[in-house]
Scaffold this active site. Structure first.
Site, PDB file in Angstrom:
ATOM      1  N   GLU A 188     -11.197  -0.245  -2.559  1.00  0.00           N
ATOM      2  CA  GLU A 188     -10.468   0.427  -1.485  1.00  0.00           C
ATOM      3  C   GLU A 188      -9.273   1.178  -2.072  1.00  0.00           C
ATOM      4  OE1 GLU A 188      -9.313  -2.718   1.120  1.00  0.00           O
ATOM      5  OE2 GLU A 188      -7.874  -3.587  -0.278  1.00  0.00           O
ATOM      6  N   ASP A 225       0.828  -1.211   0.000  1.00  0.00           N
ATOM      7  CA  ASP A 225       0.000   0.000   0.000  1.00  0.00           C
ATOM      8  C   ASP A 225       0.865   1.266   0.000  1.00  0.00           C
ATOM      9  OD1 ASP A 225      -2.035  -1.911   0.415  1.00  0.00           O
ATOM     10  OD2 ASP A 225      -1.937  -1.636   2.583  1.00  0.00           O
TER      11      ASP A 225
END
Length: 471
Positions: free
Chosen positions: A223, A32
């Site tokens: 997301e 991420d």
């Protein structure tokens, strides 16, 4: 002087003569990843407080690997971030941090913590005078997953509803072109939301509740939102990851755009992302899919030497005002290697319609420019990324771009070029689909040589790549 003139001329003609003609790479382990540039150094911050830095985007130095109490980024993390971690009922971990520098010169780390698989989450801020820390607790700004009988109402004053209220995860903080500060956030559950922040304090402006919903809801599988403004098009681009993040989850990167930072955002077909919610089959029809699972192998078995990605996603992006280049930073898994993941950096380009397309190979210092026709005509491995959310790994087929402008092979149609742009008109059933993109030279990551590639996007939001098969 004659040699220098020759080198400049060759560079102008080919666009791939570089200071380092055979680029090398050293990757870091960052999940991420979010990007920030400080001086001449690029930093990426990721889940588990994985942090790395690089001066050239190709050679990365790992600064930190985990959120243990002795880490140098947030020392004594369990005590320092006690308010956030206790709400999320977790320890020794934070997810998806992003660092941004505010007007006071300090670095503000927006991070999140969660009870895995539930909406019991919180977004907090930690602050440091130095990009590499140590960071100190500043505030908890958003909570989700409230149990009304125990915790009271949610951020908007009503009982928390996971179908319509966001999960307080994956903060992405950015300045708009007017200097206003925003935070986009969310993961699955009630969708992706955006809040306006005070540019002086970094805190949400009062009276917004959870903010405005941009996309998703009803537990839609999406997301990792990130918003980047392009001065070239005057659009804001909303990047998202659809699907599940593990190697069987079909994670893939999508993008939509808007003239306003808080939307509404639209995909290439003109569909509003506000309507994107529901099953994976339903949401897969929205957004421009930049990349999903693929491998540059035509074998029926996994070729571990072949270049490919599995579940690439949760990206950030960066525009370099000095060079005019755009970059995308993401983590990816790999064919046949389970949950092993690493950071990757690719260059992004704007096609003639103002949509981003992604270079097939990692950034190796290349600059896009007009290529001679003899370096374009030829046989290609051709990847169509489609729109579906799937764990299947796309494999290439063979096509030819012929000198008469025809496309033959596994797909047929016509092609034309203008400067560094390419347009492909591919026959699909009874229709002709138009893909617009760019041509360039890239360093072939597995074959270790410069090759011609193209990357293009259709009005339906489908990306295709071509990698020239060099003899």
């Amino acid at each position: 002087m004659r040699f220098l003139f020759l080198m400049i001329t060759l560079t102008a003609l080919t666009g791939y003569i570089l200071a380092d003609e055979q680029p090398t790479f050293r990757w870091a382990v960052v999940h991420d990843p979010s990007i920030i540039k400080v001086g001449n150094m690029y930093y990426v911050f990721g889940t588990h407080l994985q942090v790395a830095k690089s001066k050239d985007l190709m050679h990365w130095e790992q600064i930190n690997t985990s959120a243990h109490d002795k880490n140098p980024i947030i020392p004594n993390i369990n005590e320092e971030l006690k308010e956030t971690l206790s709400w999320a009922r977790t320890r020794n971990d934070i997810w998806a941090p992003q660092v941004i520098q505010l007007s006071d010169g300090r670095y503000y780390m927006y991070y999140c913590a969660s009870t895995f698989g539930s909406p019991r989450s919180a977004i907090g801020i930690a602050v440091s005078d130095d990009i590499e820390g140590p960071y100190k607790h500043y505030a908890v700004i958003v909570k989700s997953g409230q149990v009304y009988s125990v915790d009271g109402p949610s951020e908007d004053g009503t009982p928390y509803d996971s179908r319509k209220h966001p999960n307080a995860l994956d903060p992405g903080v950015f300045y708009d072109k007017e200097g206003n500060l925003w935070m986009v956030y969310g993961s699955w559950f009630g969708g992706i939301y955006i809040l306006k922040l005070d540019p002086n304090t970094g805190l949400p402006l009062p009276g917004q509740g959870y903010g405005k919903r941009l996309v998703g809801g009803n537990h839609s599988s999406m997301e990792g939102p990130y918003i980047l403004y392009s001065p070239d098009t005057d659009y804001y681009y909303l990047f998202l990851s659809f699907g599940g993040l593990d190697y069987r989850g079909g994670y893939n990167i999508r993008v939509a755009r808007s003239k306003n930072p808080n939307g509404p955002y639209y995909d290439p077909e003109g569909k509003s992302m506000e309507n994107c919610m529901g099953s994976k089959t339903v949401i897969s029809n929205y957004g421009a899919k930049l990349v999903g699972n693929f491998i540059l192998s035509e074998s029926n078995t996994i070729d571990f030497k072949a270049f490919g990605y599995v579940s690439p996603g949760h990206n950030s992006a960066y525009y370099d005002p000095e060079t005019g280049k755009y970059f995308i930073f993401f983590h990816t898994r790999f064919p046949g290697r389970g949950e092993t993941y690493q950071l990757r950096v690719h260059q992004l380009f704007l096609n003639e319609d103002g949509w981003f397309v992604m270079a097939p190979f990692p950034y190796g210092g290349e600059t896009v420019s007009k290529l001679p026709n003899e370096e374009i005509v030829g046989e290609y491995q051709f990847i169509n990324h489609g729109k579906e959310i799937t764990d299947k790994i796309k494999q290439p087929v063979r096509i030819k771009l012929n000198s008469d402008g025809s496309i033959t092979g596994a797909v047929e149609g016509r092609w034309e070029r203008k400067e560094h742009y390419i347009t492909l008109k591919i026959i699909e059933g009874n229709t002709t689909v138009i893909y617009k993109g760019v041509l360039l030279k890239q360093w072939h990551y597995s074959e270790k040589k410069w090759v011609t590639v193209f990357t293009a996007l259709s009005n339906q939001g489908v990306s295709v790549w071509g990698i020239r098969v060099e003899e």
